[in-house]
Scaffold this motif. Structure first.
Motif, mmCIF file in Angstrom:
data_model
loop_
_atom_site.group_PDB
_atom_site.id
_atom_site.type_symbol
_atom_site.label_atom_id
_atom_site.label_comp_id
_atom_site.label_asym_id
_atom_site.label_seq_id
_atom_site.Cartn_x
_atom_site.Cartn_y
_atom_site.Cartn_z
ATOM 1 N N VAL A 65 17.407 13.072 39.075
ATOM 2 C CA VAL A 65 18.169 13.727 38.010
ATOM 3 C C VAL A 65 19.472 12.982 37.690
ATOM 4 O O VAL A 65 19.881 12.890 36.546
ATOM 5 C CB VAL A 65 18.459 15.204 38.362
ATOM 6 C CG1 VAL A 65 19.389 15.831 37.341
ATOM 7 C CG2 VAL A 65 17.152 15.988 38.395
ATOM 8 N N GLN A 139 25.919 24.440 41.250
ATOM 9 C CA GLN A 139 25.397 24.814 42.550
ATOM 10 C C GLN A 139 24.935 23.561 43.258
ATOM 11 O O GLN A 139 24.291 22.707 42.650
ATOM 12 C CB GLN A 139 24.215 25.757 42.395
ATOM 13 C CG GLN A 139 24.572 27.035 41.664
ATOM 14 C CD GLN A 139 23.532 28.106 41.867
ATOM 15 O OE1 GLN A 139 22.343 27.852 41.749
ATOM 16 N NE2 GLN A 139 23.972 29.301 42.193
ATOM 17 N N LEU A 143 20.948 18.745 51.931
ATOM 18 C CA LEU A 143 19.629 18.844 52.543
ATOM 19 C C LEU A 143 19.617 18.063 53.854
ATOM 20 O O LEU A 143 20.411 17.131 54.027
ATOM 21 C CB LEU A 143 18.568 18.260 51.593
ATOM 22 C CG LEU A 143 18.482 18.921 50.219
ATOM 23 C CD1 LEU A 143 17.497 18.178 49.328
ATOM 24 C CD2 LEU A 143 18.064 20.379 50.367
ATOM 25 N N ASN A 149 20.375 19.433 46.943
ATOM 26 C CA ASN A 149 19.839 20.250 45.875
ATOM 27 C C ASN A 149 21.021 20.556 44.966
ATOM 28 O O ASN A 149 22.053 21.013 45.452
ATOM 29 C CB ASN A 149 19.349 21.579 46.446
ATOM 30 C CG ASN A 149 17.845 21.703 46.414
ATOM 31 O OD1 ASN A 149 17.165 20.890 45.805
ATOM 32 N ND2 ASN A 149 17.341 22.718 47.058
ATOM 33 N N HIS A 150 20.888 20.338 43.679
ATOM 34 C CA HIS A 150 22.034 20.673 42.836
ATOM 35 C C HIS A 150 21.603 20.928 41.411
ATOM 36 O O HIS A 150 20.581 20.407 40.954
ATOM 37 C CB HIS A 150 23.095 19.581 42.892
ATOM 38 C CG HIS A 150 22.653 18.268 42.310
ATOM 39 N ND1 HIS A 150 22.878 17.942 41.000
ATOM 40 C CD2 HIS A 150 22.019 17.216 42.856
ATOM 41 C CE1 HIS A 150 22.395 16.731 40.776
ATOM 42 N NE2 HIS A 150 21.866 16.265 41.884
ATOM 43 N N SER A 151 22.387 21.743 40.725
ATOM 44 C CA SER A 151 22.139 21.940 39.308
ATOM 45 C C SER A 151 22.632 20.706 38.567
ATOM 46 O O SER A 151 23.477 19.968 39.073
ATOM 47 C CB SER A 151 22.830 23.206 38.815
ATOM 48 O OG SER A 151 24.180 23.238 39.203
ATOM 49 N N ALA A 152 22.095 20.452 37.402
ATOM 50 C CA ALA A 152 22.433 19.245 36.661
ATOM 51 C C ALA A 152 22.786 19.630 35.231
ATOM 52 O O ALA A 152 21.926 20.066 34.479
ATOM 53 C CB ALA A 152 21.260 18.270 36.681
ATOM 54 N N ARG B 29 13.633 26.187 52.878
ATOM 55 C CA ARG B 29 12.777 25.579 51.870
ATOM 56 C C ARG B 29 11.424 25.281 52.487
ATOM 57 O O ARG B 29 11.285 25.215 53.708
ATOM 58 C CB ARG B 29 13.430 24.315 51.336
ATOM 59 C CG ARG B 29 14.632 24.591 50.459
ATOM 60 C CD ARG B 29 15.507 23.370 50.276
ATOM 61 N NE ARG B 29 16.018 22.896 51.552
ATOM 62 C CZ ARG B 29 15.545 21.848 52.184
ATOM 63 N NH1 ARG B 29 14.590 21.122 51.640
ATOM 64 N NH2 ARG B 29 16.051 21.485 53.327
ATOM 65 N N LEU B 183 21.171 29.124 45.954
ATOM 66 C CA LEU B 183 20.064 28.645 45.110
ATOM 67 C C LEU B 183 18.772 29.407 45.302
ATOM 68 O O LEU B 183 17.726 28.808 45.513
ATOM 69 C CB LEU B 183 19.774 27.158 45.396
ATOM 70 C CG LEU B 183 20.762 26.119 44.921
ATOM 71 C CD1 LEU B 183 20.224 24.727 45.214
ATOM 72 C CD2 LEU B 183 21.042 26.254 43.436
ATOM 73 N N PHE B 199 17.238 20.950 39.207
ATOM 74 C CA PHE B 199 17.727 20.589 40.519
ATOM 75 C C PHE B 199 17.257 19.202 40.909
ATOM 76 O O PHE B 199 16.124 18.831 40.670
ATOM 77 C CB PHE B 199 17.282 21.600 41.564
ATOM 78 C CG PHE B 199 17.742 22.984 41.235
ATOM 79 C CD1 PHE B 199 19.082 23.313 41.328
ATOM 80 C CD2 PHE B 199 16.853 23.927 40.778
ATOM 81 C CE1 PHE B 199 19.519 24.571 41.003
ATOM 82 C CE2 PHE B 199 17.286 25.195 40.451
ATOM 83 C CZ PHE B 199 18.617 25.518 40.562
ATOM 84 N N ALA B 202 14.589 18.784 46.418
ATOM 85 C CA ALA B 202 13.309 19.397 46.774
ATOM 86 C C ALA B 202 13.081 20.773 46.148
ATOM 87 O O ALA B 202 12.403 21.594 46.712
ATOM 88 C CB ALA B 202 13.197 19.478 48.279
ATOM 89 N N GLY B 203 13.659 21.044 45.025
ATOM 90 C CA GLY B 203 13.395 22.325 44.389
ATOM 91 C C GLY B 203 14.233 23.425 44.996
ATOM 92 O O GLY B 203 14.994 23.222 45.926
ATOM 93 N N ALA B 204 14.111 24.611 44.468
ATOM 94 C CA ALA B 204 14.963 25.707 44.900
ATOM 95 C C ALA B 204 14.589 26.185 46.296
ATOM 96 O O ALA B 204 13.475 26.002 46.758
ATOM 97 C CB ALA B 204 14.851 26.853 43.911
ATOM 98 N N ILE B 205 15.538 26.802 46.929
ATOM 99 C CA ILE B 205 15.329 27.328 48.273
ATOM 100 C C ILE B 205 14.427 28.557 48.213
ATOM 101 O O ILE B 205 14.502 29.359 47.303
ATOM 102 C CB ILE B 205 16.703 27.667 48.886
ATOM 103 C CG1 ILE B 205 17.351 26.379 49.360
ATOM 104 C CG2 ILE B 205 16.590 28.682 50.009
ATOM 105 C CD1 ILE B 205 18.756 26.550 49.800
#
Lengths: 190, 244
Positions: A65, A139, A143, A149-152, B29, B183, B199, B202-205
């Motif tokens: 992303v 957010q 990991l 994991n984050h919003s973009a 996850r 998340l 995201f 690895a995708g949302a939790i």
């Protein structure tokens, strides 16, 4: 004439009140955040105050992303008339202060051909990253594999640091974002 | 060395030394079913009280309602004020930014606990470090959430858990440092992640332990908030790092 007087009044008031006090309450520049840019120089969150800024959060080892974010910011600039392109700065703040040293940020800027007069890639301490993300409604979560994991999103801040527009459309330039930038630049000229 | 000696007095507030350990978090996850490691840290024994927050405001007028910028504290911030009422009741109607500022001022390196730290401490009952497999205990903490809101909050200082930490259940919701990192996918049952593109990674939790409603409700509440928000039943406690 009236316009000039208004300007004088505003200037006088700014001198009395001090520019910092004039910051609106809903400005993200209320956060006194210290960052370091890709040249290793100390900067403040409000370094580009007075002009619109496209801001987002990323990290250099992100494969998917984050490159799209940079492309989207570049496409957005490219969609502006030539005279306006240089008037919009881009500020990208890393989620990953442990690994994103200024040298890493500089390497990415070089690799992607991001001109330092217009693009700022910045890092700060973890607590400040959390605060900036909270202000911008980003957010993110570390990991176990070292990624995030984050919003973009691309967010447009006006000259005073208020959120003027946001988009999660990262394929090409979002027309609404381009329109919002042009509106900001036009308001600035008045 | 009893647990009492693990209480560290700092600026008047007691902190409990939490040992390092592992946690099977309700947040997990698909690719991450291994227990989460939690490093040793110090956690405030009790939530911050109204009296304590009022004293903070005396020294930090920039956090008074009306002074704090809207970007840090939305209009509900300390709406009821801190005058009158019970000084020993937990402070609520405090934004995440104000809570962080309090913790930074209370102790060097002070901050809100992370979600994992909070969940790790809150998994314990009076005798076990992880009581979450016990349906009787789960039913007991769940009972609190069925109590009607709107009454004045009781004082802090409930029964300590095995670590010596009090009031993690049964008093208030609590801010955590990474409230904006939970998340949670709206529908954890779906294999397809509709927000995949939003995201990076690895995708949302996913939610792992669906039995633990009491804790899942906290996740849902925290996920719904912005950092400037506050509610009448949301308080906080602080944490800080310990030398490794």
């Amino acid at each position: 004439m009236i316009k000039t007087m208004k300007r004088w009044a505003l200037a006088a008031w700014l001198c009395l009140a001090g520019a910092a006090l004039a910051l609106p309450g809903d400005s993200v520049y209320q956060l006194d955040a210290k960052l370091t840019d890709q040249r290793g120089q100390a900067i403040k969150l409000d370094s580009a105050r007075g002009q619109p800024v496209l801001v987002s959060m990323f990290y250099t080892s992100c494969q998917f992303v984050c490159p799209m974010l940079i492309d989207a910011a570049r496409d957005t600039q490219a969609a502006l008339p030539e005279a306006e392109r240089r008037q919009v700065k881009v500020l990208l703040i890393s989620f990953d202060p442990a690994r994103d040293t200024p040298a890493k940020l500089e390497a990415m800027a070089r690799e992607r051909g991001l001109d330092a007069s217009q693009w700022t890639l910045a890092r700060t301490d973890p607590a400040t990253v959390r605060k900036i993300a909270a202000l911008l409604n980003f957010q993110y979560r570390a990991l176990p594999d070292g990624g995030f994991n984050h919003s973009a999103e691309l967010i447009l801040l006006d000259g005073e640091g208020r959120v003027a527009a946001r988009t999660s459309m990262l394929a090409g330039a979002d027309e609404r974002m381009v329109g919002a930038i042009r509106k900001q630049l036009a308001a600035q000229r008045r | 060395m009893g647990l009492a000696s693990a209480l560290i007095g700092l600026a008047g507030a007691a902190y409990v030394a939490m040992p390092a350990g592992t946690l099977n978090s309700v947040l997990a996850r698909d690719t991450d079913r291994e227990p989460t490691h939690v490093a040793a840290f110090a956690l405030r024994e009790k939530p911050v009280t109204r009296g304590e927050f009022r004293r903070f405001l005396q020294a930090h007028a920039e956090w008074l309602p009306g002074q704090a910028p809207a970007v840090f504290a939305s209009p509900g911030y300390l709406r009821q004020g801190l005058e009158g009422g019970d000084d020993d009741a937990p402070v609520t109607e405090v934004s995440w930014f104000a809570a962080q500022a309090y913790c930074e001022a209370e102790v060097p390196g002070g901050r809100l606990p992370t979600w994992y730290e909070w969940e790790y401490a809150a998994a314990a009952d009076a005798t076990r470090t992880d009581a979450r497999g016990d349906p009787v205990w789960l039913a007991r903490i769940l009972g609190w959430y069925a109590r009607p809101a709107g009454r004045a909050l009781p004082q802090v200082g409930g029964e300590p858990n095995v670590y010596g930490v009090r009031d993690l259940h049964g008093l208030v919701w609590e801010w955590v440092d990474d409230f904006n990192a939970l998340l949670v996918n709206g529908d954890s049952r779906s294999a397809e992640d509709p927000d995949k593109l939003r995201f990076c990674g690895a995708g949302a939790i996913d939610l792992q332990d669906r039995q633990n409603y009491a804790v899942l409700m906290r996740v849902a509440l925290l996920s719904s908030l912005n950092a400037a928000d506050s509610t009448g039943s949301l308080g906080f406690r602080c944490a800080h790092e310990v030398p490794r």
